[in-house]
Motif scaffolding. Structure first.
Motif, PDB file in Angstrom:
ATOM      1  N   LEU A  94      10.443   3.128  10.430  1.00  0.00           N
ATOM      2  CA  LEU A  94       8.671   2.453   9.587  1.00  0.00           C
ATOM      3  C   LEU A  94      10.028   2.256   8.589  1.00  0.00           C
ATOM      4  CD1 LEU A  94       6.237   5.510   9.384  1.00  0.00           C
ATOM      5  CD2 LEU A  94       5.723   2.984  10.307  1.00  0.00           C
ATOM      6  N   HIS A  95      10.596   2.790   7.518  1.00  0.00           N
ATOM      7  CA  HIS A  95      11.598   2.534   6.547  1.00  0.00           C
ATOM      8  C   HIS A  95      12.101   0.652   6.883  1.00  0.00           C
ATOM      9  CE1 HIS A  95      11.154   5.890   4.180  1.00  0.00           C
ATOM     10  NE2 HIS A  95      11.115   6.280   4.906  1.00  0.00           N
ATOM     11  N   ASP A  96      12.534   0.715   8.287  1.00  0.00           N
ATOM     12  CA  ASP A  96      13.068  -0.336   8.332  1.00  0.00           C
ATOM     13  C   ASP A  96      11.609  -2.001   8.498  1.00  0.00           C
ATOM     14  OD1 ASP A  96      15.670   1.056   9.290  1.00  0.00           O
ATOM     15  OD2 ASP A  96      15.778   0.925  10.832  1.00  0.00           O
ATOM     16  N   VAL A  97      11.461  -1.982   8.761  1.00  0.00           N
ATOM     17  CA  VAL A  97      10.206  -3.371   8.972  1.00  0.00           C
ATOM     18  C   VAL A  97       9.516  -2.718   7.163  1.00  0.00           C
ATOM     19  CG1 VAL A  97       9.745  -2.605  10.799  1.00  0.00           C
ATOM     20  CG2 VAL A  97       7.955  -1.621   9.217  1.00  0.00           C
ATOM     21  N   HIS A  98      10.113  -2.226   5.931  1.00  0.00           N
ATOM     22  CA  HIS A  98       9.563  -2.307   4.564  1.00  0.00           C
ATOM     23  C   HIS A  98      10.319  -3.780   3.946  1.00  0.00           C
ATOM     24  CE1 HIS A  98       8.634   2.382   3.852  1.00  0.00           C
ATOM     25  NE2 HIS A  98       7.923   1.293   4.848  1.00  0.00           N
ATOM     26  N   PRO A  99       9.226  -4.627   3.714  1.00  0.00           N
ATOM     27  CA  PRO A  99       9.501  -6.008   2.853  1.00  0.00           C
ATOM     28  C   PRO A  99      11.014  -5.916   1.751  1.00  0.00           C
ATOM     29  CG  PRO A  99       7.213  -6.051   2.887  1.00  0.00           C
ATOM     30  CD  PRO A  99       7.941  -4.938   3.993  1.00  0.00           C
ATOM     31  N   LEU A 117       1.047  -1.340  -0.325  1.00  0.00           N
ATOM     32  CA  LEU A 117       0.165   0.297   0.152  1.00  0.00           C
ATOM     33  C   LEU A 117       1.003   1.189  -0.219  1.00  0.00           C
ATOM     34  CD1 LEU A 117      -2.816  -1.193   2.751  1.00  0.00           C
ATOM     35  CD2 LEU A 117      -2.539  -1.171   0.187  1.00  0.00           C
ATOM     36  N   PRO A 118       0.125   2.452  -0.560  1.00  0.00           N
ATOM     37  CA  PRO A 118       1.528   3.578  -1.064  1.00  0.00           C
ATOM     38  C   PRO A 118       2.084   4.249   0.674  1.00  0.00           C
ATOM     39  CG  PRO A 118      -1.363   4.377  -1.385  1.00  0.00           C
ATOM     40  CD  PRO A 118      -1.007   2.759  -1.681  1.00  0.00           C
ATOM     41  N   ASP A 119       0.774   4.088   1.360  1.00  0.00           N
ATOM     42  CA  ASP A 119       0.972   5.485   2.408  1.00  0.00           C
ATOM     43  C   ASP A 119       1.665   4.303   3.774  1.00  0.00           C
ATOM     44  OD1 ASP A 119      -1.622   3.752   2.554  1.00  0.00           O
ATOM     45  OD2 ASP A 119      -2.569   5.095   3.875  1.00  0.00           O
ATOM     46  N   SER A 120       1.471   3.136   3.509  1.00  0.00           N
ATOM     47  CA  SER A 120       2.603   2.165   5.324  1.00  0.00           C
ATOM     48  C   SER A 120       2.792   1.427   4.152  1.00  0.00           C
ATOM     49  CB  SER A 120       1.524   2.140   6.073  1.00  0.00           C
ATOM     50  OG  SER A 120       2.252   1.832   7.255  1.00  0.00           O
ATOM     51  N   ARG A 121       3.978   1.187   3.600  1.00  0.00           N
ATOM     52  CA  ARG A 121       4.034  -0.600   3.083  1.00  0.00           C
ATOM     53  C   ARG A 121       4.812  -1.270   4.123  1.00  0.00           C
ATOM     54  NH1 ARG A 121       4.698   0.379  -2.727  1.00  0.00           N
ATOM     55  NH2 ARG A 121       6.121  -1.631  -2.558  1.00  0.00           N
TER      56      ARG A 121
END
Length: 202
Positions: free
Chosen positions: A197-202, A56-60
């Motif tokens: 938040l960026h650290d938990v993007h797969p 999803l664009p607002d919280s990947r």
């Protein structure tokens, strides 16, 4: 009353494929379609299932799963993901998902997963060992829904005054939330919180 489900994907074609699969399980299902995490979290109706894309664009990524699981702790979440990250399924299992299906899988697999998860079961690769949530994921999961909304707004670079207007809260309340966010995430400033938040993007 029949099954009610949210299908969250920013690609209309993928939402339609999930809707078709769902209709094969529950022909009379009430379907709520969402193209963003914000739409999922703002939905007030009670639902029996969430079919969630991790892109999803607002919280990947896993951050979006953490947010939905926090917002709807008793609702099963089936992840339908196009990520090629090898540990994505294990991380999803560790962070509240009831099932995981790759977008590369045949529709029969999606139908089976929906049926299993809607009936209260789980659908993962046989023998999958859920990954232990890492430190970042654990800390993000401690945020309240309000704090999580403020953190997502912070990511856009908005000032407290702008966030307060956007969320309909006072600036003092936003400052209190930001202070709590920094404490819970064990960081010293907003930039470090946003980077988590960026650290938990797969």
């Amino acid at each position: 009353m029949g099954l009610c489900a949210i299908i969250a994907d920013d690609h209309p074609m993928c939402r339609e494929a999930a809707r078709v699969a769902l209709s094969l399980v529950a022909p009379d299902a009430d379907v709520i379609q969402a193209g963003s995490l914000g739409e999922v979290l703002s939905e007030t109706r009670s639902v029996d299932l969430v079919i969630l894309d991790l892109g999803l664009p607002d919280s990947r990524g896993i951050a979006s799963l953490i947010d939905v699981a926090r917002d709807r702790p008793s609702t099963p979440i089936l992840i339908v993901s196009g990520t090629d990250r090898p540990d994505a399924e294990a991380r999803a299992a560790a962070n509240g998902a009831a099932g995981f299906v790759s977008k590369a899988a045949p529709i029969d697999t999606l139908v089976s997963a929906i049926r299993t998860v809607a009936d209260g079961g789980t659908h993962f690769t046989p023998g999958l060992e859920p990954a232990a949530p890492d430190g970042t994921e654990k800390r993000l999961s401690t945020l309240t829904p309000a704090e999580a909304r403020v953190l997502r707004a912070m990511r856009n670079g908005d000032l407290n005054k702008q966030i307060a207007y956007e969320l309909g809260l006072s600036e003092i309340t936003i400052k209190q939330h930001v202070k709590a966010i920094l404490r819970k995430l064990d960081v010293v400033n907003r930039t470090q919180a946003i980077l988590m938040l960026h650290d938990v993007h797969p």
